[in-house]
Design a protein around this motif. Structure first.
Motif, PDB file in Angstrom:
ATOM      1  N   ASP A   1       9.514  55.026 -28.411  1.00  0.00           N
ATOM      2  CA  ASP A   1       9.055  55.025 -29.815  1.00  0.00           C
ATOM      3  C   ASP A   1      10.028  54.308 -30.734  1.00  0.00           C
ATOM      4  OD1 ASP A   1       6.755  56.743 -29.464  1.00  0.00           O
ATOM      5  OD2 ASP A   1       8.211  58.337 -29.045  1.00  0.00           O
ATOM      6  N   ARG A   2      11.293  54.247 -30.343  1.00  0.00           N
ATOM      7  CA  ARG A   2      12.307  53.768 -31.284  1.00  0.00           C
ATOM      8  C   ARG A   2      13.587  53.420 -30.507  1.00  0.00           C
ATOM      9  NH1 ARG A   2      13.012  54.715 -36.582  1.00  0.00           N
ATOM     10  NH2 ARG A   2      11.206  56.070 -36.630  1.00  0.00           N
ATOM     11  N   ILE A   3      14.371  52.518 -31.095  1.00  0.00           N
ATOM     12  CA  ILE A   3      15.702  52.230 -30.537  1.00  0.00           C
ATOM     13  C   ILE A   3      16.740  52.724 -31.528  1.00  0.00           C
ATOM     14  CG2 ILE A   3      17.317  50.379 -29.913  1.00  0.00           C
ATOM     15  CD1 ILE A   3      14.981  48.895 -28.683  1.00  0.00           C
ATOM     16  N   LEU A   4      17.817  53.309 -30.977  1.00  0.00           N
ATOM     17  CA  LEU A   4      18.943  53.766 -31.793  1.00  0.00           C
ATOM     18  C   LEU A   4      20.203  53.080 -31.289  1.00  0.00           C
ATOM     19  CD1 LEU A   4      20.273  55.774 -33.858  1.00  0.00           C
ATOM     20  CD2 LEU A   4      20.450  57.408 -31.958  1.00  0.00           C
ATOM     21  N   THR A   5      20.989  52.511 -32.234  1.00  0.00           N
ATOM     22  CA  THR A   5      22.283  51.943 -31.870  1.00  0.00           C
ATOM     23  C   THR A   5      23.297  52.333 -32.935  1.00  0.00           C
ATOM     24  OG1 THR A   5      23.435  49.928 -31.165  1.00  0.00           O
ATOM     25  CG2 THR A   5      21.924  49.685 -33.025  1.00  0.00           C
ATOM     26  N   ILE A   6      24.475  51.721 -32.867  1.00  0.00           N
ATOM     27  CA  ILE A   6      25.536  52.037 -33.822  1.00  0.00           C
ATOM     28  C   ILE A   6      26.089  50.729 -34.387  1.00  0.00           C
ATOM     29  CG2 ILE A   6      27.207  52.250 -31.929  1.00  0.00           C
ATOM     30  CD1 ILE A   6      28.502  54.552 -33.612  1.00  0.00           C
TER      31      ILE A   6
END
Ligand code: 5GP
Length: 190
Positions: free
Chosen positions: A52-57
């Motif tokens: 559903d989504r990508i998360l990074t920093i």
């Protein structure tokens, strides 16, 4: 990923402290063609997951993550780093030890940008001791979202990040694995 290995051998530099400098194609100047291929490779490797989504920093995770988000056609959110955070009810926050600055940093994501129940792919440029990824997993836990897996551009396999994440039962896909940076030489694992 052969093209990435070639680029690392051609343009990467080994610094003291087991740091691989890749600022001419990943961390400052960006090789957009290579980064596009990196994004497609992540999309192919996680094609079996309903993401559903990508998360990074921020900041160096954003380039590979944006290319993966484009290939997977999903939204991207990045965690922001702060010297110190005023805690607020509107954010998910965690603290992590930064490999490159050797300092604790607060990181946060606004609650509006991760929904409970979402299946989220975490992407980062490097995996060393696993602190950055573990911080992002903590944020996903707070958000009651599910981790679909972890996509890493360059894994330093001689450091314990992969074992720590796999020990929690999560899948790690690294595009390149480095077995050693001894004697200023890059040795790949496979
Ligand atoms: P970890 O949190 O896994 O110990 O380290 C990963 C984070 O530190 C990544 O977000 C990356 O920005 C940075 N990092 C770790 N090792 C290296 C390295 O060898 N080279 C570069 N350029 N960044 C690194």
């Amino acid at each position: 990923m052969e093209a990435l290995k070639h680029k690392i051998l051609e343009a990467g530099r080994v610094l003291p402290g087991n740091v691989l400098k890749v600022d001419s194609f990943i961390n400052q100047q960006i090789d957009v063609e290579l980064m596009t291929a990196i994004g497609q490779e992540f999309a192919d490797r996680f094609a079996d997951q309903q993401i559903d989504r990508i998360l990074t920093i921020e900041s160096s995770g954003i380039a590979p993550a944006i290319m993966a988000a484009q290939a997977l056609k999903v939204p991207l959110v990045f965690a922001r780093k702060r010297k110190s955070l005023t805690l607020s009810a509107d954010i998910y926050a965690t603290k992590l030890f930064s490999y490159t600055t050797q300092q604790y940093t607060d990181v946060m994501v606004d609650k509006r940008f991760i929904q409970p129940g979402e299946k989220v792919l975490v992407i980062d440029d490097f995996l060393a001791n696993g602190q950055a990824v573990e911080g992002l997993i903590d944020i996903l836990n707070q958000a009651q979202a599910t981790l679909a897996g972890v996509g890493i551009v360059i894994e330093k396999s001689f450091q314990p990040g992969r074992q720590a994440i796999e020990a929690k039962g999560f899948r790690v896909e690294s595009l390149v694995k480095i077995a050693s940076l001894d004697d200023n030489q890059v040795q790949f694992s496979e």
